[in-house]
Design a protein around this motif. Structure first.
Motif, PDB file in Angstrom:
ATOM      1  N   ALA A  99      11.983  -3.649  -3.632  1.00  0.00           N
ATOM      2  CA  ALA A  99      12.537  -3.313  -4.941  1.00  0.00           C
ATOM      3  C   ALA A  99      11.644  -3.834  -6.072  1.00  0.00           C
ATOM      4  CB  ALA A  99      13.942  -3.885  -5.072  1.00  0.00           C
ATOM      5  N   LEU A 100      11.128  -5.034  -5.922  1.00  0.00           N
ATOM      6  CA  LEU A 100      10.241  -5.610  -6.940  1.00  0.00           C
ATOM      7  C   LEU A 100       8.946  -4.810  -7.060  1.00  0.00           C
ATOM      8  CD1 LEU A 100      10.711  -9.424  -6.115  1.00  0.00           C
ATOM      9  CD2 LEU A 100      11.588  -8.193  -8.122  1.00  0.00           C
ATOM     10  N   LEU A 101       8.382  -4.426  -5.907  1.00  0.00           N
ATOM     11  CA  LEU A 101       7.152  -3.636  -5.927  1.00  0.00           C
ATOM     12  C   LEU A 101       7.384  -2.262  -6.557  1.00  0.00           C
ATOM     13  CD1 LEU A 101       5.737  -4.470  -2.366  1.00  0.00           C
ATOM     14  CD2 LEU A 101       4.662  -5.046  -4.553  1.00  0.00           C
ATOM     15  N   ALA A 102       8.519  -1.624  -6.219  1.00  0.00           N
ATOM     16  CA  ALA A 102       8.824  -0.298  -6.765  1.00  0.00           C
ATOM     17  C   ALA A 102       8.886  -0.354  -8.288  1.00  0.00           C
ATOM     18  CB  ALA A 102      10.142   0.210  -6.196  1.00  0.00           C
ATOM     19  N   ARG A 103       9.571  -1.357  -8.792  1.00  0.00           N
ATOM     20  CA  ARG A 103       9.692  -1.470 -10.243  1.00  0.00           C
ATOM     21  C   ARG A 103       8.352  -1.782 -10.902  1.00  0.00           C
ATOM     22  NH1 ARG A 103      15.133  -4.548  -8.842  1.00  0.00           N
ATOM     23  NH2 ARG A 103      16.471  -2.697  -8.641  1.00  0.00           N
ATOM     24  N   ALA A 104       7.497  -2.521 -10.157  1.00  0.00           N
ATOM     25  CA  ALA A 104       6.161  -2.805 -10.700  1.00  0.00           C
ATOM     26  C   ALA A 104       5.343  -1.532 -10.842  1.00  0.00           C
ATOM     27  CB  ALA A 104       5.447  -3.782  -9.779  1.00  0.00           C
ATOM     28  N   PHE A 105       5.612  -0.532  -9.979  1.00  0.00           N
ATOM     29  CA  PHE A 105       4.915   0.754 -10.071  1.00  0.00           C
ATOM     30  C   PHE A 105       5.687   1.773 -10.929  1.00  0.00           C
ATOM     31  CE2 PHE A 105       2.835  -0.798  -6.160  1.00  0.00           C
ATOM     32  CZ  PHE A 105       1.511  -0.561  -6.497  1.00  0.00           C
ATOM     33  N   GLY A 106       6.736   1.321 -11.585  1.00  0.00           N
ATOM     34  CA  GLY A 106       7.485   2.183 -12.489  1.00  0.00           C
ATOM     35  C   GLY A 106       8.511   3.071 -11.815  1.00  0.00           C
ATOM     36  N   MET A 107       8.936   2.704 -10.597  1.00  0.00           N
ATOM     37  CA  MET A 107       9.937   3.492  -9.880  1.00  0.00           C
ATOM     38  C   MET A 107      11.256   2.718  -9.815  1.00  0.00           C
ATOM     39  SD  MET A 107       7.614   4.909  -6.670  1.00  0.00           S
ATOM     40  CE  MET A 107       7.007   3.294  -6.211  1.00  0.00           C
ATOM     41  N   GLU A 108      12.340   3.435  -9.745  1.00  0.00           N
ATOM     42  CA  GLU A 108      13.641   2.816  -9.543  1.00  0.00           C
ATOM     43  C   GLU A 108      13.796   2.531  -8.044  1.00  0.00           C
ATOM     44  OE1 GLU A 108      16.460   0.779 -10.152  1.00  0.00           O
ATOM     45  OE2 GLU A 108      15.988   1.822 -12.030  1.00  0.00           O
ATOM     46  N   ALA A 139       0.829  -1.212   0.000  1.00  0.00           N
ATOM     47  CA  ALA A 139       0.000   0.000   0.000  1.00  0.00           C
ATOM     48  C   ALA A 139       0.860   1.257   0.000  1.00  0.00           C
ATOM     49  CB  ALA A 139      -0.913  -0.022   1.221  1.00  0.00           C
ATOM     50  N   GLN A 140       1.959   1.241   0.746  1.00  0.00           N
ATOM     51  CA  GLN A 140       2.831   2.408   0.816  1.00  0.00           C
ATOM     52  C   GLN A 140       3.586   2.636  -0.493  1.00  0.00           C
ATOM     53  OE1 GLN A 140       1.969   4.392   2.994  1.00  0.00           O
ATOM     54  NE2 GLN A 140       3.228   4.220   4.858  1.00  0.00           N
ATOM     55  N   MET A 141       3.935   1.555  -1.180  1.00  0.00           N
ATOM     56  CA  MET A 141       4.581   1.695  -2.490  1.00  0.00           C
ATOM     57  C   MET A 141       3.636   2.368  -3.485  1.00  0.00           C
ATOM     58  SD  MET A 141       7.710   0.797  -3.057  1.00  0.00           S
ATOM     59  CE  MET A 141       9.036   0.079  -2.064  1.00  0.00           C
ATOM     60  N   GLU A 142       2.392   1.942  -3.429  1.00  0.00           N
ATOM     61  CA  GLU A 142       1.391   2.556  -4.324  1.00  0.00           C
ATOM     62  C   GLU A 142       1.215   4.033  -3.985  1.00  0.00           C
ATOM     63  OE1 GLU A 142      -3.190   1.780  -5.876  1.00  0.00           O
ATOM     64  OE2 GLU A 142      -2.383   0.636  -4.183  1.00  0.00           O
ATOM     65  N   GLN A 143       1.211   4.341  -2.666  1.00  0.00           N
ATOM     66  CA  GLN A 143       1.084   5.733  -2.248  1.00  0.00           C
ATOM     67  C   GLN A 143       2.271   6.569  -2.716  1.00  0.00           C
ATOM     68  OE1 GLN A 143      -1.618   7.126  -0.565  1.00  0.00           O
ATOM     69  NE2 GLN A 143      -0.560   9.012  -1.142  1.00  0.00           N
ATOM     70  N   ALA A 144       3.470   6.000  -2.614  1.00  0.00           N
ATOM     71  CA  ALA A 144       4.667   6.721  -3.064  1.00  0.00           C
ATOM     72  C   ALA A 144       4.581   7.025  -4.556  1.00  0.00           C
ATOM     73  CB  ALA A 144       5.911   5.893  -2.759  1.00  0.00           C
ATOM     74  N   HIS A 145       4.074   6.063  -5.304  1.00  0.00           N
ATOM     75  CA  HIS A 145       3.902   6.276  -6.750  1.00  0.00           C
ATOM     76  C   HIS A 145       2.936   7.433  -7.003  1.00  0.00           C
ATOM     77  CE1 HIS A 145       3.338   5.525 -10.981  1.00  0.00           C
ATOM     78  NE2 HIS A 145       2.028   5.286 -10.792  1.00  0.00           N
ATOM     79  N   HIS A 146       1.807   7.446  -6.265  1.00  0.00           N
ATOM     80  CA  HIS A 146       0.827   8.541  -6.429  1.00  0.00           C
ATOM     81  C   HIS A 146       1.409   9.874  -5.978  1.00  0.00           C
ATOM     82  CE1 HIS A 146      -2.413   6.102  -7.852  1.00  0.00           C
ATOM     83  NE2 HIS A 146      -2.496   5.371  -6.738  1.00  0.00           N
ATOM     84  N   ASP A 147       2.337   9.854  -5.009  1.00  0.00           N
ATOM     85  CA  ASP A 147       2.952  11.088  -4.505  1.00  0.00           C
ATOM     86  C   ASP A 147       4.021  11.625  -5.440  1.00  0.00           C
ATOM     87  OD1 ASP A 147       1.310  10.922  -2.311  1.00  0.00           O
ATOM     88  OD2 ASP A 147       2.833  10.064  -0.981  1.00  0.00           O
ATOM     89  N   GLY A 148       4.304  10.916  -6.511  1.00  0.00           N
ATOM     90  CA  GLY A 148       5.278  11.399  -7.485  1.00  0.00           C
ATOM     91  C   GLY A 148       6.704  10.970  -7.248  1.00  0.00           C
ATOM     92  N   CYS A 149       6.905  10.004  -6.344  1.00  0.00           N
ATOM     93  CA  CYS A 149       8.271   9.517  -6.128  1.00  0.00           C
ATOM     94  C   CYS A 149       8.751   8.775  -7.376  1.00  0.00           C
ATOM     95  CB  CYS A 149       8.322   8.585  -4.918  1.00  0.00           C
ATOM     96  SG  CYS A 149       7.983   9.389  -3.343  1.00  0.00           S
ATOM     97  N   GLU A 150      10.007   9.018  -7.738  1.00  0.00           N
ATOM     98  CA  GLU A 150      10.583   8.359  -8.911  1.00  0.00           C
ATOM     99  C   GLU A 150      11.597   7.289  -8.523  1.00  0.00           C
ATOM    100  OE1 GLU A 150      12.186  11.474 -11.285  1.00  0.00           O
ATOM    101  OE2 GLU A 150      10.221  12.142 -12.001  1.00  0.00           O
ATOM    102  N   VAL A 151      12.006   7.300  -7.232  1.00  0.00           N
ATOM    103  CA  VAL A 151      12.983   6.332  -6.760  1.00  0.00           C
ATOM    104  C   VAL A 151      12.693   5.996  -5.290  1.00  0.00           C
ATOM    105  CG1 VAL A 151      14.633   8.134  -6.094  1.00  0.00           C
ATOM    106  CG2 VAL A 151      15.450   5.811  -6.532  1.00  0.00           C
ATOM    107  N   THR A 152      12.927   4.733  -4.900  1.00  0.00           N
ATOM    108  CA  THR A 152      12.690   4.323  -3.510  1.00  0.00           C
ATOM    109  C   THR A 152      13.983   3.810  -2.895  1.00  0.00           C
ATOM    110  OG1 THR A 152      12.123   2.032  -4.050  1.00  0.00           O
ATOM    111  CG2 THR A 152      10.329   3.646  -4.087  1.00  0.00           C
ATOM    112  N   VAL A 153      14.058   3.912  -1.561  1.00  0.00           N
ATOM    113  CA  VAL A 153      15.180   3.388  -0.790  1.00  0.00           C
ATOM    114  C   VAL A 153      14.605   2.561   0.369  1.00  0.00           C
ATOM    115  CG1 VAL A 153      17.119   3.955   0.703  1.00  0.00           C
ATOM    116  CG2 VAL A 153      16.715   5.306  -1.373  1.00  0.00           C
TER     117      VAL A 153
END
Length: 546
Positions: free
Chosen positions: A155-164, A134-148
């Motif tokens: 990492a797999l979820l981030a890439r599924a939402f189009g984030m590095e 849920a938080q990965m999806e929220q980060a995607h909606h918030d405009g994040c382009e990269v996750t740590v």
């Protein structure tokens, strides 16, 4: 063999852990998984092996701590490790989402990092896979382009939402430190297991074992007492068990011990009435070499010391002298003892269960038992009814004893109706112990599963005769004083040692039965008048004893 389990959030960490463990000459099991997946795999391994420690990090470590009572060592990356990952992410995009387990320290740390890197970093916390998703999806909606953070699953979820995604790598020093900590835990726990095994061997060798449990207690009238005793088992309080001889006081004491947290410790039973004072004192408390004339070389370990970590059962405590009562009181108060001739106090970790076949409160009133000791002992108390007051349990006890006999001998003897009736009507001054002795005698005499004849029963079980003779003497039509009876002289009479009155009682019981209640014939046989016989019957309570 004991094991250390390490959960790894990414393949590189797995490699570093295995390399470091090899250099430290440690055997570890690495589970490359996070959160619920890691929990499931660790649970399975914990069922297969003796696991001494778990090494994990982040939200996975917190989840494992909530599930297992095992030590969970942290493999958490340092602030420098996190800063390096965030700096690498900044080079990709200033729109960064940082993922971690909820922690107040993260907020303070992020304030510092934002100043150092001069960028805005959004923080997303999670406790499980559902929250991470849920938080990965929220980060995607918030405009994040990269996750740590978030491990390999993050990492797999981030890439599924189009984030590095950038992983936070644990440093080599962190890994080595965690492994060394786990090795110390393994060593400590193994030493503790070895000591427990050594103690168990010693307990078995010395016979300091409680063999009975609450499953060995038989009879519906006992259930309330058993329930109470089970509650007492969970406590460390001193227990007093009161009951006549043969009612099962030690059996209850052993059951309480075996149901308690001390069940793996020793159980030491002492009959205070069986030893003279000077010997009882040295047996209980031990002595140093040369403490008195005749003291053996090297001294003696007392029974209290032998019971350390377990339970000591003092039966017939009311027979203990006043001097010994005073010494026992001090041991209970201080939880320390000093051997005879010794100069130092020895700490004790012992639970005390005491028993008496007399009323200790009455003994206090009479001045034969110390009042202060009584109140020290009387924390938890059980009263065991005599068998004559729980006659509905008799046939259950008989069946229990015969079933046990069947397991050891392969057959279950049949009892004649006359014998069962006599068993149910007997008063049992010796209680359960007497019942067991009667049954054992029957099993020896019967043989080949063939019930004894009525004549044999009356001859071999004189203590049961009054129960049958009373019935006959109270007016059965077959008894007629004018119709002489031919007594069965085929079998001898049995008399058990006791007082003169006791033995006379046994003889009259048996003879009265042989003459089927005909007092005229019995009086003639004894060469006494019917009046004298009647007086003896009344004085010995043969007809009215309950």
């Amino acid at each position: 063999m004991s094991k250390v389990i390490v959960t790894s959030a990414y393949p590189e960490l797995t490699g570093l852990v295995l390399d470091s463990a090899a250099k430290l000459k440690m055997k570890v099991i690495v589970v490359e998984a996070v959160l619920e997946e890691a929990l499931e795999k660790v649970s399975h391994l914990n069922e297969l092996y003796t696991v001494d420690a778990i090494i994990s990090r982040g939200a996975t470590a917190e989840l494992l701590k909530q599930t297992f009572s095992l030590p969970v060592l942290s493999l958490a990356p340092s602030e420098a490790d996190v800063l390096l990952a965030l700096a690498a992410a900044k080079n990709y995009s200033p729109q960064i989402g940082y993922f971690s387990y909820p922690n107040l320290m993260d907020q303070e740390f992020l304030i510092k990092v934002r100043k150092i890197l001069q960028i805005e970093i959004k923080h997303y916390s999670f406790r499980n896979i559902r929250e991470l998703t849920a938080q990965m999806e929220q980060a995607h909606h918030d405009g994040c382009e990269v996750t740590v953070g978030g491990g390999q699953r993050g990492a797999l979820l981030a890439r599924a939402f189009g984030m590095e995604s950038f992983l936070i790598f644990s440093s080599l020093s962190t890994i080595v430190s965690a492994l060394e900590g786990a090795r110390e835990i393994v060593s400590h726990r193994q030493k503790k297991r070895d000591e427990e095994e050594r103690q168990q061997r010693y307990i078995l060798e010395k016979g300091l074992v409680a063999h009975y449990t609450f499953n060995d207690l038989v009879g519906p009238t006992l259930q309330a007492t058993i329930t109470k005793a089970i509650q007492f088992s969970k406590s460390e309080g001193t227990v007093i068990i009161r009951g006549e001889s043969g009612t099962g006081k030690e059996l209850f004491a052993q059951s309480i011990h075996n149901e308690s947290p001390r069940k793996n410790g020793p159980f030491v039973a002492v009959n205070c009435a069986s030893l003279p004072d000077n010997l009882l004192e040295s047996e209980l408390f031990g002595y140093e070499e040369g403490a008195f004339t005749g003291a053996k070389k090297g001294g003696k370990v007392g029974l209290f010391a032998l019971a350390d970590g377990g339970t000591i059962f003092l039966d017939e405590i009311g027979k203990m002298s006043q001097d010994l009562q005073a010494r026992l009181l001090r041991v209970i108060q201080t939880r320390e003892l000093r051997k005879l001739g010794g100069e130092k106090n020895i700490p004790l970790n012992v639970r005390l269960i005491a028993a008496s076949n007399e009323d200790l409160y009455a003994a206090v009133a009479e001045g034969t038992f110390r009042k202060d000791l009584y109140y020290r002992l009387n924390v938890l108390n059980l009263h065991l009814l005599p068998l004559r007051e729980r006659k509905e349990d008799i046939m259950d006890l008989v069946d229990h004893y015969l079933t046990r006999y069947e397991h050891t001998h392969g057959s279950k003897p049949n009892l004649s109706p006359e014998f069962e009736s006599a068993l149910q009507n007997h008063d049992y001054p010796g209680n359960i112990r007497e019942l067991e002795n009667i049954l054992e005698r029957y099993l020896v005499l019967a043989g080949n599963n063939k019930p004894l004849s009525e004549g044999e029963l009356f001859s071999f079980f004189p203590e049961l005769c009054s129960e049958v003779s009373i019935k006959k003497d109270l007016g059965q039509s077959s008894l007629n004083k004018d119709n002489p009876v031919k007594p069965n002289e085929e079998f001898p009479l049995s008399v058990y040692p006791g007082t003169l009155e006791d033995m006379e009682t046994q003889l009259i019981k048996a003879l009265l039965l042989r003459y089927e209640g005909n007092k005229t014939q019995l009086a003639e046989k004894l060469n006494i008048s019917r009046t004298t016989l009647w007086k003896k019957l009344n004085s010995n309570a043969l007809l009215n004893k309950k």
